[in-house]
Design a protein around this motif. Structure first.
Motif, mmCIF file in Angstrom:
data_model
loop_
_atom_site.group_PDB
_atom_site.id
_atom_site.type_symbol
_atom_site.label_atom_id
_atom_site.label_comp_id
_atom_site.label_asym_id
_atom_site.label_seq_id
_atom_site.Cartn_x
_atom_site.Cartn_y
_atom_site.Cartn_z
ATOM 1 N N GLY A 106 0.959 -1.186 0.293
ATOM 2 C CA GLY A 106 -0.251 -0.147 -0.247
ATOM 3 C C GLY A 106 0.448 1.249 0.211
ATOM 4 O O GLY A 106 1.590 1.744 0.345
ATOM 5 N N ALA A 107 0.144 2.001 -0.613
ATOM 6 C CA ALA A 107 0.916 3.831 -0.708
ATOM 7 C C ALA A 107 0.314 4.634 -0.963
ATOM 8 O O ALA A 107 -0.382 4.488 -2.233
ATOM 9 C CB ALA A 107 2.261 2.959 -1.768
ATOM 10 N N PRO A 108 0.975 5.609 -0.294
ATOM 11 C CA PRO A 108 -0.378 6.548 -1.238
ATOM 12 C C PRO A 108 0.556 7.425 -2.095
ATOM 13 O O PRO A 108 1.383 7.076 -2.674
ATOM 14 C CB PRO A 108 0.255 7.790 0.095
ATOM 15 C CG PRO A 108 1.235 7.827 0.548
ATOM 16 C CD PRO A 108 1.182 6.068 0.344
ATOM 17 N N PRO A 109 -0.160 7.785 -3.465
ATOM 18 C CA PRO A 109 0.378 8.394 -3.986
ATOM 19 C C PRO A 109 1.298 9.352 -4.612
ATOM 20 O O PRO A 109 1.166 10.190 -3.482
ATOM 21 C CB PRO A 109 -1.158 9.213 -5.546
ATOM 22 C CG PRO A 109 -1.840 9.373 -4.258
ATOM 23 C CD PRO A 109 -1.542 8.535 -2.903
ATOM 24 N N GLY A 110 2.051 9.593 -5.532
ATOM 25 C CA GLY A 110 3.552 10.033 -5.438
ATOM 26 C C GLY A 110 4.866 9.550 -5.091
ATOM 27 O O GLY A 110 4.318 8.343 -5.699
ATOM 28 N N PRO A 111 5.576 10.461 -4.524
ATOM 29 C CA PRO A 111 7.071 9.404 -4.391
ATOM 30 C C PRO A 111 6.907 8.468 -3.951
ATOM 31 O O PRO A 111 7.745 7.489 -3.846
ATOM 32 C CB PRO A 111 7.757 10.941 -4.098
ATOM 33 C CG PRO A 111 6.459 11.878 -3.398
ATOM 34 C CD PRO A 111 5.581 11.619 -3.883
ATOM 35 N N GLU A 112 6.320 8.551 -2.891
ATOM 36 C CA GLU A 112 6.579 6.873 -1.527
ATOM 37 C C GLU A 112 5.723 6.015 -2.579
ATOM 38 O O GLU A 112 6.587 4.944 -2.728
ATOM 39 C CB GLU A 112 5.142 7.833 -0.691
ATOM 40 C CG GLU A 112 5.657 6.864 0.493
ATOM 41 C CD GLU A 112 5.000 6.773 2.118
ATOM 42 O OE1 GLU A 112 4.361 6.421 2.402
ATOM 43 O OE2 GLU A 112 4.911 8.318 1.757
ATOM 44 N N GLU A 113 5.076 6.103 -3.598
ATOM 45 C CA GLU A 113 4.637 4.923 -4.666
ATOM 46 C C GLU A 113 5.819 4.686 -5.324
ATOM 47 O O GLU A 113 6.088 3.631 -5.542
ATOM 48 C CB GLU A 113 2.720 5.415 -5.350
ATOM 49 C CG GLU A 113 2.527 4.403 -6.177
ATOM 50 C CD GLU A 113 1.194 5.327 -6.869
ATOM 51 O OE1 GLU A 113 1.858 5.990 -7.088
ATOM 52 O OE2 GLU A 113 0.152 4.532 -6.365
ATOM 53 N N GLU A 114 6.131 5.753 -5.897
ATOM 54 C CA GLU A 114 7.075 5.269 -6.913
ATOM 55 C C GLU A 114 8.001 4.484 -6.134
ATOM 56 O O GLU A 114 8.866 3.329 -6.651
ATOM 57 C CB GLU A 114 7.885 6.960 -7.625
ATOM 58 C CG GLU A 114 6.761 7.350 -7.896
ATOM 59 C CD GLU A 114 7.259 8.546 -9.015
ATOM 60 O OE1 GLU A 114 8.858 8.766 -9.606
ATOM 61 O OE2 GLU A 114 6.373 9.624 -9.064
#
Lengths: 349, 349
Positions: A106-114
């Motif tokens: 799971g990840a919030p969209p944005g750099p963390e997801e990348e």
DNA sequence: GTGTCCTTTTGAAAGGTTTCAATTCAAAGG
DNA sequence: CCTTTGAATTGAAACCTTTCAAAAGGACAC
């Protein structure tokens, strides 16, 4: 501690190579030998070590699925809950059948997801990806293509010629919905958009606008409002629409839960939904049929889609090619009682 | 194809051991060397191979979660959908934060499920398990304990002294519900059971019966009916209860969705829920508050529970011991309009 | 210079499997 | 009894890390 292939080999009186061959059918093994090996495996309750196997043959037996989550302690329930779970159920069923697992992150969209995708890809933790909620300009698509990692998406992107996907024909869906409303006499139709950035928003809006155009219905920009997949988004959007000097007689919501929120907002204003104002949803979640009033909506076979996407990905992984590269599912309109013939709405302020 | 630790070492002009130390902080590395290694890692976009790492240090960085699914093409939506997703969301959030993934597998209960656990355990695919929907006599608990695999459960089992869990106090929840109904004057209370075999069924029933006893309300066996977590189960159970010569004036459903089904069945018989008959749910899903009538139910903090279970499991994996081994969550009754003072029901047949 | 004591770095083994070239085996043909 | 051939089996290398004992380096005191 657990037995290794060497233990099995010793017990069966053969070499490790032979055990491996029995395990993988990679060479002909004499029937009697085979039997002896299988016996040893049973006796030791042996199961090949997944990591060692992966290390050697470069296959993890795992599909990656990164779920976009909004972080924070008091997150409101994701509204596409039901669709996601059905999708997941279908994917799991197919995956389990083929003996592969699904690695969920799971990840919030944005750099963390990348960062999550990068780690999974470069660390070789999965064989391929299932993509959900594709965006018009989707970094994930670009990255995975660049890295040569197989994936199949539920949804399209701006340029979707290149990759395999399954998607519901949102354009067609909105044509059906809008035609239905126009047929009932509605000419001022409110339109609540899906979250900006998602590809589905584009297709759906285009279907909506097309039908308006075809019927010579002038476009009033104030009838198109930003929205989202939650109850609250639907509620707020409906409230805004009803505040207009000339409010719509029908409203199209981006999904069923938002439609329910919109219905609540309309009811709070004293409107009877289905008579004073019509509301349409999307997804056809189980509760839609039981709602008061029962919700007119578009059916989305989420479970089947999840299964199909997974089948395609597995085919891609084994054959290297997908039978049907791109699948567009025709939506079905389910007309219920939340829509009705146009009426002079009596908005009491 | 992707770079290995050797490539990094070569580029930085050091040995692989040094790179490993930089990566893991397993030895002091001179600052300038460290910088050079990090530089090489960045330039190559290097990420350690998960399989090789797992093979060596016997940790997968993965938690197992096997979901019980009913197979078959036309499965009706699992009704505990929402609770499961919330739970999963909480678990994912914590897991992602700690950099571990969740390996999701699906299996129908029975031998197939056992086989899945066996494969995951013996193949060393996960570091530990998250258990869901524990059963009174739970094979999984026995197996994992026997194999020495760490796990934390959402729910208890018949003998739960031994393992760490988080659970909602179902006994207390049903005490609250039943007291509430008795206070409203109800003495004939229908009780729809959760699916047989689940541990929660035991606790809840015990709470229910305790309050009846305390108030000297005689127990009518026909008022306790088998049920399940689905709309249909609730509908059928309510229908059966209303067919009784002396039907109940209030009904307790095993969850919100079943309660909604029960409400529909009551309404189909011309009853006004909240006046002619009271209905109580369980879970407090978001739609419960918006239902017609708004549903009296018990709140279950599924997201928090998912997070807590995961935190406990991770603690168990690193420390080897869990701070709070067993957590019982106190439920909260949310009184809304689906329950009301007892009334002479007019059942029209 | 030499010896001592830290700090830093190295090299190779180990982890459990698959794979592939090489070897052994068994049977058939002469 | 020797060859040949195809089938069955073997042994070791390779996959990529981590880890650990050992070596090298550097600073300092004598």
């Amino acid at each position: 501690m657990p037995p290794t292939i060497h233990d099995v080999a010793r017990r069966a009186g053969v070499s490790v190579g032979t055990v491996s061959h029995v395990l993988n059918g990679s060479a002909t093994v004499r029937e009697t030998t085979r039997e002896r090996v299988l016996q040893a495996i049973r006796e030791l309750d042996y199961q090949p070590d997944a990591a060692a196997r992966t290390l050697r043959q470069r296959r993890t037996g795992t599909l990656g699925l990164v779920r976009t989550i909004q972080s924070g302690p008091h997150v409101l329930a994701e509204a596409s809950d039901h669709v996601f779970l059905e999708f997941l159920g279908g994917a799991q069923e197919v995956a389990a059948q083929e003996g592969v697992g699904i690695l969920l992150w799971g990840a919030p969209p944005g750099p963390e997801e990348e960062e999550v995708y990068r780690r999974l890809v470069r660390g070789r933790r999965v064989d391929g990806f299932i993509l959900l909620g594709t965006r018009v300009d989707d970094w994930r698509v670009r990255y995975l293509e660049e890295q040569g990692v197989p994936f199949v998406a539920f949804g399209r992107a701006a340029d979707s010629v290149s990759f395999p996907y399954v998607d519901v024909d949102g354009e067609q869906a909105l044509r059906l919905i809008t035609e239905h409303l126009v047929y009932l006499g509605h000419r001022r139709i409110g339109y609540i958009e899906p979250p900006a950035g998602l590809t589905c928003a584009l297709h759906r809006r285009s279907g909506f606008l097309e039908v308006l155009r075809r019927h010579g219905i002038p476009l009033d920009g104030r009838l198109i409002v930003q929205g989202g997949f939650t109850w609250e988004a639907g509620e707020r959007a409906m409230r805004d629409l009803l505040y207009l000097p000339d409010p719509p007689t029908a409203v199209i919501a981006p999904n069923d839960v938002a439609a329910m929120g919109a219905i609540a907002a309309a009811q709070a204003r004293g409107l009877k939904v289905g008579r004073d104002i019509s509301v349409v949803g999307f997804d056809d979640i189980p509760l839609a049929a039981y709602w008061q009033p029962p919700l007119t909506t578009v059916h989305q076979p989420a479970r089947w889609i999840g299964a199909e996407v997974t089948r395609m990905l597995l085919a891609l992984l084994s054959n290297g090619a997908v039978p049907r590269k791109q699948v567009l599912v025709s939506p079905e309109l389910r007309v219920r009682q939340s829509t009705g013939p146009v009426n002079q709405p009596t908005v009491s302020i």
